[in-house]
Design an enzyme around this catalytic site. Structure first.
Site, PDB file in Angstrom:
ATOM      1  CD  GLN A 193       6.289  -0.084  44.052  1.00  0.00           C
ATOM      2  OE1 GLN A 193       6.818  -0.938  44.765  1.00  0.00           O
ATOM      3  NE2 GLN A 193       6.934   0.984  43.592  1.00  0.00           N
ATOM      4  CD  GLU A 203      -2.472 -27.682  25.301  1.00  0.00           C
ATOM      5  OE1 GLU A 203      -1.955 -27.273  26.343  1.00  0.00           O
ATOM      6  OE2 GLU A 203      -3.690 -27.517  25.033  1.00  0.00           O
ATOM      7  CD  GLU A 245     -14.732 -21.821  17.319  1.00  0.00           C
ATOM      8  OE1 GLU A 245     -14.515 -22.922  16.809  1.00  0.00           O
ATOM      9  OE2 GLU A 245     -15.784 -21.195  17.158  1.00  0.00           O
ATOM     10  N   GLY A 293     -12.550 -35.117  20.635  1.00  0.00           N
ATOM     11  CA  GLY A 293     -11.552 -34.145  21.046  1.00  0.00           C
ATOM     12  C   GLY A 293     -11.127 -33.281  19.885  1.00  0.00           C
TER      13      GLY A 293
END
Length: 401
Positions: free
Chosen positions: A295, A383, A379, A135
């Protein structure tokens, strides 16, 4: 008509390079990207075209046969390429990070040996940091190098190599406890090795196996692989920089500029999503008029365009900060975080504008919808970026009470 995401203060050379790349993207990438992506086919013809343009050597110094351009020029080129097909920008990015690490940290012999062939595109680079159970915790790397005379023996399994199969040079980060006493901080006992190999899959050199492509939701075409080292012998002169224990810092330097690259990719994909959305909104009619005249759709287009502009401005700022020689981890983290999040939002809004057609593989927005999530984790996750940003802010605004 003025386009979004213009960059002020570019030189004539930079403008000429970007114009050439944009023309290549419009003519050679966009028309074939979706078809190649659906087939998960490596874009060899596109890569050959980029090689002819000299983009593999864009930031490599002229003394080694490159163009010697800045990170800003490179990031703006990546933005254009990602607008065409994000996978192609990934092929360039990993090559660039290895070339950058060699330029900044390699020995003179390593620079002389690798950089001229990398500038020509004859050697393609990949880098390997992650592992199956790793990780974001780089300090938990278990792959290891052990000294044996004039060689090191490497063992371990690496994960998520972009260009793992097509590359011929991989920068691999492993633990190397030799010369580092017990209790040394993990990040001070890591070393980057320059591993040369044959392109392809299977056993690509004795002790090194690339099992095959990982099947992904998006980001197809480019090969993403594992790397298995089982008694892989590497000469000691292929330690990046010639000294062990510096690998973590070398990799983080590469990842820092890689984050600017990911931000540029996010900008490029978001720009393409906006282009598709604003065009479709003027073609699709409901209640007797183009939906662009409603709109609700105008508000959505306004929000999308503003996000494209904001992400581009932060990416340019981060690149210019690095080019100035200053520390830019704060700016790179902010740019990567904002550009990837905004990219996801702009792509989703374009998807919504397309309505049911956005769910069809015949429409380009479907591909972008699957590609954008990769930028949220590449990369470093959002977090991780927030941790980097938060720590740097506390350094800058330290309370002295």
């Amino acid at each position: 008509m003025a386009r979004l995401a213009q960059t002020a203060g570019l030189t004539d050379v930079q403008q000429e390079i970007l114009s050439t790349v944009r023309d290549f993207v419009d003519k050679e990438i966009i028309p074939v990207a979706t078809e190649l992506e659906h087939r998960d086919e490596y874009p060899q013809q596109i890569v050959d075209g980029l090689k002819e343009l000299g983009l593999f050597g864009l930031m490599i110094p002229e003394e080694y046969g490159g163009l010697g351009e800045s990170l800003l020029t490179y990031a703006l080129c990546v933005e254009e390429i990602a607008r065409g097909w994000m996978s192609v920008s990934g092929i360039i990015n990993t090559h660039f990070i290895v070339a950058y690490m060699l330029k900044q940290h390699g020995t003179q012999e390593q620079k002389d040996h690798f950089l001229p062939r990398m500038a020509a595109g004859d050697i393609r680079g990949a880098f390997s940091m992650s592992e199956p159970g790793l990780g974001s915790d780089v300090s938990a790397i278990t792959s290891k190098a052990v000294r044996d005379g004039e060689e090191y023996v490497l063992n371990g399994q690496k994960m998520w190599l972009t260009n793992g199969g097509t590359s011929s040079l991989v920068a691999v980060l492993v633990r190397s406890d030799e010369g580092h006493p017990e209790g040394t901080a993990p990040h001070k006992s890591m070393t980057t090795f320059l591993v040369e190999k044959e392109p392809g899959f299977g056993e690509v050199r004795p002790g090194l196996t690339i099992p095959g492509k990982i099947d992904k939701m998006g980001y197809k075409g480019v090969d993403t692989t594992e790397l298995i080292m089982d008694g892989l012998r590497i000469p000691a002169d292929r330690v990046l920089g010639g000294v062990t224990g510096r690998g973590f810092y070398q990799m983080m330097d590469g990842v820092e500029v890689g984050r600017v690259n990911v931000a540029a990719r996010g900008c490029g994909v978001a720009q393409r999503a906006f282009e598709l959305g604003v065009r479709y909104a003027q073609q699709r009619h409901t209640f007797g008029k183009p939906i662009a005249q409603h709109q609700a759709i105008q508000f959505k287009l306004a929000e999308m365009a503003t996000k494209v502009e904001a992400a581009h401005a932060m990416m340019v700022n981060a690149a210019r900060k690095k080019d100035s020689g200053e520390r830019n981890d704060l700016e790179a983290g902010m740019a990567k975080y904002l550009a990837s999040e905004y990219c996801k939002e702009v792509v989703e809004d374009a998807f919504r504008i397309h309505g049911g057609y956005g769910f069809s593989k015949e429409y380009e927005i479907e591909r972008l919808y699957r590609e954008a999530p990769m930028l949220l984790i590449g990369e470093g996750t959002a977090e991780i970026q927030k941790m980097i940003i938060g720590r740097r802010l506390l350094e800058e605004y330290r309370f002295q009470g």
